[in-house]
Design a protein around this motif. Structure first.
Motif, mmCIF file in Angstrom:
data_model
loop_
_atom_site.group_PDB
_atom_site.id
_atom_site.type_symbol
_atom_site.label_atom_id
_atom_site.label_comp_id
_atom_site.label_asym_id
_atom_site.label_seq_id
_atom_site.Cartn_x
_atom_site.Cartn_y
_atom_site.Cartn_z
ATOM 1 N N SER A 152 0.817 -1.212 0.000
ATOM 2 C CA SER A 152 0.000 0.000 0.000
ATOM 3 C C SER A 152 0.848 1.259 0.000
ATOM 4 O O SER A 152 0.359 2.350 -0.281
ATOM 5 C CB SER A 152 -0.928 0.016 1.212
ATOM 6 O OG SER A 152 -0.170 -0.035 2.405
ATOM 7 N N SER A 153 2.130 1.130 0.304
ATOM 8 C CA SER A 153 3.021 2.294 0.334
ATOM 9 C C SER A 153 3.582 2.647 -1.046
ATOM 10 O O SER A 153 4.317 3.622 -1.176
ATOM 11 C CB SER A 153 4.196 2.014 1.271
ATOM 12 O OG SER A 153 5.012 0.974 0.758
ATOM 13 N N ILE A 154 3.234 1.865 -2.055
ATOM 14 C CA ILE A 154 3.846 2.015 -3.371
ATOM 15 C C ILE A 154 3.017 2.888 -4.301
ATOM 16 O O ILE A 154 1.822 2.661 -4.484
ATOM 17 C CB ILE A 154 4.077 0.646 -4.024
ATOM 18 C CG1 ILE A 154 4.983 -0.210 -3.135
ATOM 19 C CG2 ILE A 154 4.682 0.821 -5.412
ATOM 20 C CD1 ILE A 154 6.325 0.415 -2.828
ATOM 21 N N LEU A 155 3.658 3.884 -4.900
ATOM 22 C CA LEU A 155 3.019 4.771 -5.861
ATOM 23 C C LEU A 155 3.128 4.238 -7.293
ATOM 24 O O LEU A 155 2.172 4.285 -8.053
ATOM 25 C CB LEU A 155 3.666 6.156 -5.806
ATOM 26 C CG LEU A 155 3.239 7.164 -6.878
ATOM 27 C CD1 LEU A 155 1.756 7.485 -6.753
ATOM 28 C CD2 LEU A 155 4.084 8.419 -6.788
ATOM 29 N N VAL A 156 4.314 3.739 -7.642
ATOM 30 C CA VAL A 156 4.555 3.289 -9.012
ATOM 31 C C VAL A 156 5.054 1.854 -8.990
ATOM 32 O O VAL A 156 6.028 1.544 -8.295
ATOM 33 C CB VAL A 156 5.603 4.176 -9.722
ATOM 34 C CG1 VAL A 156 5.788 3.706 -11.172
ATOM 35 C CG2 VAL A 156 5.206 5.633 -9.677
ATOM 36 N N TRP A 157 4.405 1.006 -9.750
ATOM 37 C CA TRP A 157 4.863 -0.363 -9.995
ATOM 38 C C TRP A 157 5.339 -0.430 -11.445
ATOM 39 O O TRP A 157 4.705 0.145 -12.321
ATOM 40 C CB TRP A 157 3.732 -1.366 -9.819
ATOM 41 C CG TRP A 157 3.166 -1.439 -8.455
ATOM 42 C CD1 TRP A 157 2.018 -0.847 -7.998
ATOM 43 C CD2 TRP A 157 3.704 -2.153 -7.340
ATOM 44 N NE1 TRP A 157 1.815 -1.141 -6.684
ATOM 45 C CE2 TRP A 157 2.827 -1.951 -6.249
ATOM 46 C CE3 TRP A 157 4.826 -2.950 -7.172
ATOM 47 C CZ2 TRP A 157 3.065 -2.518 -4.995
ATOM 48 C CZ3 TRP A 157 5.062 -3.517 -5.924
ATOM 49 C CH2 TRP A 157 4.179 -3.300 -4.853
ATOM 50 N N ILE A 211 0.922 3.753 -12.456
ATOM 51 C CA ILE A 211 1.091 4.865 -11.537
ATOM 52 C C ILE A 211 -0.205 5.073 -10.768
ATOM 53 O O ILE A 211 -1.273 5.208 -11.374
ATOM 54 C CB ILE A 211 1.466 6.150 -12.289
ATOM 55 C CG1 ILE A 211 2.756 5.916 -13.093
ATOM 56 C CG2 ILE A 211 1.633 7.313 -11.321
ATOM 57 C CD1 ILE A 211 3.088 7.038 -14.049
ATOM 58 N N ALA A 212 -0.095 5.090 -9.447
ATOM 59 C CA ALA A 212 -1.241 5.330 -8.573
ATOM 60 C C ALA A 212 -2.395 4.367 -8.862
ATOM 61 O O ALA A 212 -3.555 4.714 -8.696
ATOM 62 C CB ALA A 212 -1.718 6.774 -8.696
ATOM 63 N N GLU A 267 8.245 1.982 -6.539
ATOM 64 C CA GLU A 267 8.645 3.296 -6.023
ATOM 65 C C GLU A 267 7.631 3.739 -4.988
ATOM 66 O O GLU A 267 6.457 3.959 -5.310
ATOM 67 C CB GLU A 267 8.709 4.315 -7.148
ATOM 68 C CG GLU A 267 9.092 5.712 -6.680
ATOM 69 C CD GLU A 267 9.032 6.717 -7.816
ATOM 70 O OE1 GLU A 267 9.207 6.316 -8.971
ATOM 71 O OE2 GLU A 267 8.778 7.907 -7.523
ATOM 72 N N PRO A 268 8.047 3.887 -3.742
ATOM 73 C CA PRO A 268 7.104 4.307 -2.705
ATOM 74 C C PRO A 268 6.664 5.765 -2.867
ATOM 75 O O PRO A 268 7.328 6.549 -3.554
ATOM 76 C CB PRO A 268 7.913 4.126 -1.408
ATOM 77 C CG PRO A 268 9.062 3.265 -1.759
ATOM 78 C CD PRO A 268 9.366 3.545 -3.198
ATOM 79 N N TYR A 269 5.591 6.125 -2.178
ATOM 80 C CA TYR A 269 5.106 7.505 -2.191
ATOM 81 C C TYR A 269 6.179 8.457 -1.691
ATOM 82 O O TYR A 269 6.271 9.586 -2.154
ATOM 83 C CB TYR A 269 3.851 7.623 -1.336
ATOM 84 C CG TYR A 269 2.597 7.165 -2.030
ATOM 85 C CD1 TYR A 269 2.167 5.845 -1.936
ATOM 86 C CD2 TYR A 269 1.835 8.053 -2.786
ATOM 87 C CE1 TYR A 269 1.017 5.430 -2.581
ATOM 88 C CE2 TYR A 269 0.673 7.639 -3.430
ATOM 89 C CZ TYR A 269 0.279 6.329 -3.321
ATOM 90 O OH TYR A 269 -0.854 5.915 -3.960
ATOM 91 N N GLY A 270 6.975 8.032 -0.747
ATOM 92 C CA GLY A 270 7.984 8.919 -0.190
ATOM 93 C C GLY A 270 9.297 8.924 -0.949
ATOM 94 O O GLY A 270 10.260 9.566 -0.522
#
Length: 114
Positions: free
Chosen positions: A29-34, A52-53, A96-99
């Motif tokens: 759930s912490s991931i923005l981009v796969w 993305i998202a 790529e995580p949100y942070g």
């Protein structure tokens, strides 16, 4: 933390299909981009496809309409159709995580013979 493990690579002939899978563990759930990247011998690693998202998908021009990326909660898949010899590469799952930051899998090898 997220752990990524790829599978599904192999040796195929030109025109055939392969499906790569990336098993995800940790906190997806912490991931923005796969995404899926690939690196051919002597070349730089390049992005193949990404989500993305959870909604927007992007593809490299060289694979558009042949490759398709999808996510099923704990798995990121890459369906590869009409494979070409130039698709030969090590394929890597990426998150790529949100942070910010990057997570990578260990890679799975795809070889396409002519």
């Amino acid at each position: 933390q997220v752990q990524l493990v790829e599978s599904g690579g192999g040796l195929v002939q030109a025109g055939e299909s392969l499906r790569l899978s990336c098993a995800v563990s940790g906190t997806p759930s912490s991931i923005l981009v796969w995404g899926w990247y690939r690196q051919a011998p002597g070349k730089q690693r390049e992005v193949v496809a990404e989500i993305i998202a959870g909604t927007t998908t992007n593809y490299a021009d060289s694979v558009r309409e042949r490759f398709f990326i999808s996510r099923d909660h704990a798995e990121i898949n890459l369906q590869m159709n009409s494979l070409r010899p130039e698709d030969t590469a090590m394929y890597y799952c990426h998150a790529e995580p949100y942070g910010g930051g990057n997570y990578w899998g260990q890679g799975t090898l795809v070889v396409v013979s002519s």
